[in-house]
Design an enzyme around this catalytic site. Structure first.
Site, mmCIF file in Angstrom:
data_model
loop_
_atom_site.group_PDB
_atom_site.id
_atom_site.type_symbol
_atom_site.label_atom_id
_atom_site.label_comp_id
_atom_site.label_asym_id
_atom_site.label_seq_id
_atom_site.Cartn_x
_atom_site.Cartn_y
_atom_site.Cartn_z
ATOM 1 N N GLN A 66 2.847 -8.268 -0.842
ATOM 2 C CA GLN A 66 3.224 -8.454 1.256
ATOM 3 C C GLN A 66 3.703 -10.040 1.461
ATOM 4 O O GLN A 66 4.004 -10.795 1.961
ATOM 5 C CB GLN A 66 2.242 -9.230 1.925
ATOM 6 C CG GLN A 66 0.657 -8.299 2.071
ATOM 7 C CD GLN A 66 1.490 -6.718 3.373
ATOM 8 O OE1 GLN A 66 2.315 -7.475 3.685
ATOM 9 N NE2 GLN A 66 1.239 -5.763 3.350
ATOM 10 N N ASP A 97 -0.654 -10.227 -6.589
ATOM 11 C CA ASP A 97 -0.150 -9.437 -6.474
ATOM 12 C C ASP A 97 0.692 -9.913 -4.959
ATOM 13 O O ASP A 97 0.346 -10.516 -4.188
ATOM 14 C CB ASP A 97 -1.352 -9.003 -5.152
ATOM 15 C CG ASP A 97 -1.166 -7.341 -4.330
ATOM 16 O OD1 ASP A 97 -0.376 -7.799 -3.910
ATOM 17 O OD2 ASP A 97 -2.176 -7.192 -3.863
ATOM 18 N N LYS A 112 7.259 -1.698 0.439
ATOM 19 C CA LYS A 112 7.170 -2.652 1.501
ATOM 20 C C LYS A 112 8.393 -3.557 2.056
ATOM 21 O O LYS A 112 8.351 -4.711 2.713
ATOM 22 C CB LYS A 112 5.638 -3.426 1.652
ATOM 23 C CG LYS A 112 4.411 -2.736 1.628
ATOM 24 C CD LYS A 112 3.294 -2.783 0.948
ATOM 25 C CE LYS A 112 2.148 -2.349 0.679
ATOM 26 N NZ LYS A 112 1.530 -2.085 1.809
ATOM 27 N N HIS A 121 -6.800 -7.573 -1.259
ATOM 28 C CA HIS A 121 -6.769 -5.686 -0.778
ATOM 29 C C HIS A 121 -7.113 -4.545 -1.952
ATOM 30 O O HIS A 121 -7.572 -5.074 -2.857
ATOM 31 C CB HIS A 121 -5.362 -5.433 -0.612
ATOM 32 C CG HIS A 121 -4.908 -4.036 -0.604
ATOM 33 N ND1 HIS A 121 -5.701 -2.954 -1.363
ATOM 34 C CD2 HIS A 121 -4.253 -3.060 0.418
ATOM 35 C CE1 HIS A 121 -4.699 -1.716 -0.703
ATOM 36 N NE2 HIS A 121 -3.861 -1.905 0.496
ATOM 37 N N CYS A 157 -8.070 -1.820 4.506
ATOM 38 C CA CYS A 157 -8.424 -1.938 3.406
ATOM 39 C C CYS A 157 -8.644 -2.628 2.265
ATOM 40 O O CYS A 157 -7.983 -3.591 1.118
ATOM 41 C CB CYS A 157 -7.288 -0.864 2.116
ATOM 42 S SG CYS A 157 -6.395 0.515 2.098
HETATM 43 N N1 PMP Z 1 -1.672 -5.232 -2.462
HETATM 44 C C1 PMP Z 1 -1.405 -5.401 -0.848
HETATM 45 C C2 PMP Z 1 -1.271 -7.345 -0.571
HETATM 46 C C3 PMP Z 1 -0.691 -4.854 -0.050
HETATM 47 O O1 PMP Z 1 -1.056 -5.140 1.369
HETATM 48 C C4 PMP Z 1 -0.565 -3.618 -0.412
HETATM 49 C C5 PMP Z 1 -0.761 -2.665 0.638
HETATM 50 N N2 PMP Z 1 -1.171 -2.937 2.144
HETATM 51 C C6 PMP Z 1 -1.412 -3.249 -1.933
HETATM 52 C C7 PMP Z 1 -1.559 -3.999 -2.225
HETATM 53 C C8 PMP Z 1 -1.352 -1.880 -1.993
HETATM 54 O O2 PMP Z 1 0.300 -1.784 -2.038
HETATM 55 P P1 PMP Z 1 0.643 -0.270 -3.117
HETATM 56 O O3 PMP Z 1 -0.467 1.409 -1.435
HETATM 57 O O4 PMP Z 1 2.087 0.551 -2.090
HETATM 58 O O5 PMP Z 1 0.511 0.552 -3.977
#
Ligand code: PMP
Length: 407
Positions: free
Chosen positions: A204, A201, A227, A124, A365
């Site tokens: 997910q 990270d 999430k 991401h 993203c």
């Molecule tokens: N890492 C991953 C794998 C994600 O899916 C996301 C959110 N789509 C993020 C980071 C970013 O998370 P946040 O916008 O809640 O900071």
């Protein structure tokens, strides 16, 4: 989990009763954010109505109660991740801020020109850009682990990337586009053989699979509350005490100090050193409630049920002519990205929306990943334990209709 259990669970999520364009809402955008159970929303209301006062150092009753709730929430998070110490849990605004914190503070403490950071091709943006910024600041290099056609990371290529300049590896536990569950335990073990640290990270992963940071031996592990059925605006950085103690604060302000004078300021101990300003003590309390809710259902039960849903949805999607599932790793979580023929993903998403079905379309993203696949984006359906096979059936019927219209 049986049908009755899911029916009961669905009653905890009032938004699932909503009508969208007069149709029953089918919410398959859980990878972007999950819906909130009543207990989490009630916890927020309760905190503001009965417990609201700024925390830490307050002598009065409410402040002490609010402090207790916030610190109890830290313990709940520590237990959820199986961290060794509650002081290793830092509250942040989310995954993004947690990664930025490490990229900045770890970078300041441990990195210099010529050093290298390793990420993977399926990250991401929030696990790419903070490291790029660090690399720019310090004159460092970003290395990228490639993947195979199924969307599995190439572990041999990863091993070859590690050298004496490598300082840290930062990879997703689960890909938000492909659903791949990365072999993070192996990735960490390989890095540690060369004394390289690893950030995982877990944005997910935590909503879907059990996570034990001590067993994994992760140096840092991050996730977002929103999430995992919690509120927006709060997240978690787990970091091993030994590293966090050696890293400078990320932001300065109240809470993070021990003493302040114009000549010299000394910093507070963990975890407060990294929590400048009034923390989101209502958010932390609500996050703890969300984690208890998940634990009550049982993360193993959730993983098994969501696996069933994902397998069923994949089978049914493959009934559609021209269907191309993007991401076919052996180990997959509750995310399915797909394309149909030459239809633009956005068109599919827009028409499904008119039928009450929420999916996500675009690059999610993760532009470098989408570019590497040579596609414009995907349609992504991502599931939660409140979704059902019946919803998947309605989705498939709707999708068949949409595809017919667009072809
Ligand atoms: N890492 C991953 C794998 C994600 O899916 C996301 C959110 N789509 C993020 C980071 C970013 O998370 P946040 O916008 O809640 O900071």
């Amino acid at each position: 989990m049986d049908k009755q259990q899911i029916e009961n669970i669905r009653k905890d999520f009032p938004i699932l009763e909503e009508k969208i364009y007069n149709k029953d809402l089918i919410y398959f955008d859980n990878g972007a954010t999950t819906q909130k159970p009543r207990c989490v929303v009630e916890k927020i209301e309760q905190a503001y109505y009965h417990l609201n006062a700024n925390i830490h150092r307050g002598v009065h009753f409410l402040s002490q109660k609010a402090t207790e709730a916030h610190e109890d929430a830290r313990t709940t998070v520590a237990e959820f991740l199986h961290a060794a110490k509650r002081e290793e849990i830092i509250f942040t605004r989310g995954t993004t801020e947690a990664i930025n914190l490490v990229a900045y503070s770890f970078g300041e403490a441990f990195c210099k020109a010529g050093d290298e950071i390793i990420v993977s091709v399926l990250e991401h943006h929030s696990n790419i850009v903070p490291w790029q910024m660090l690399c720019e600041r310090k004159g460092m290099k970003l290395q990228v682990i490639p993947m195979n056609e199924s969307g599995e990371l190439n572990v041999e290529a990863y091993k070859a990337l590690i050298n004496e300049h490598t300082k840290l590896v930062s990879v997703a536990h689960v890909s938000n586009v492909l659903g791949t569950v990365n072999p993070v335990a192996e990735i960490i073990k390989i890095a540690h053989q060369s004394n390289v640290l690893v950030l995982i990270d877990g944005a997910q992963a935590v909503p879907h699979i059990p996570v034990n940071v001590v067993e994994l031996d992760a140096d840092f592990y991050v996730f977002s509350a929103h999430k995992i059925y919690g509120p927006t605006g709060i997240g978690v950085l787990y970091g091993k005490e030994t590293w966090l103690n050696q890293m400078p604060p990320y932001q300065g302000g109240g809470e993070m100090i021990a003493t302040v004078s114009f000549e010299k300021t000394t910093y507070n101990e963990l975890p407060f050193k990294f929590e400048a300003g009034t923390p989101d003590y209502v958010g932390s309390t609500a996050l703890a409630e969300a984690l208890r809710y998940v634990q009550n259902i049982g993360i193993e039960n959730i993983a098994a049920y969501e696996h069933e849903l994902t397998t069923y949805a994949t089978q049914r999607l493959l009934e559609i002519e021209g269907m191309r599932i993007i991401g076919t790793a052996k180990e997959k979580s509750a995310v399915i990205s797909f394309l149909v023929g030459n239809i633009h993903p956005y068109d599919i998403g827009m028409l499904l929306d008119k039928l009450g079905i929420a999916v996500r379309t675009g690059h999610h993203c993760a532009q470098p990943l989408i570019d590497s696949l040579g596609i414009l984006g995907t349609v992504r359906a991502s599931f939660a334990f409140y979704n059902t096979k019946e919803e998947i059936d309605i989705f498939i019927t709707a999708l068949k209709k949409v595809v017919q219209m667009l072809e």
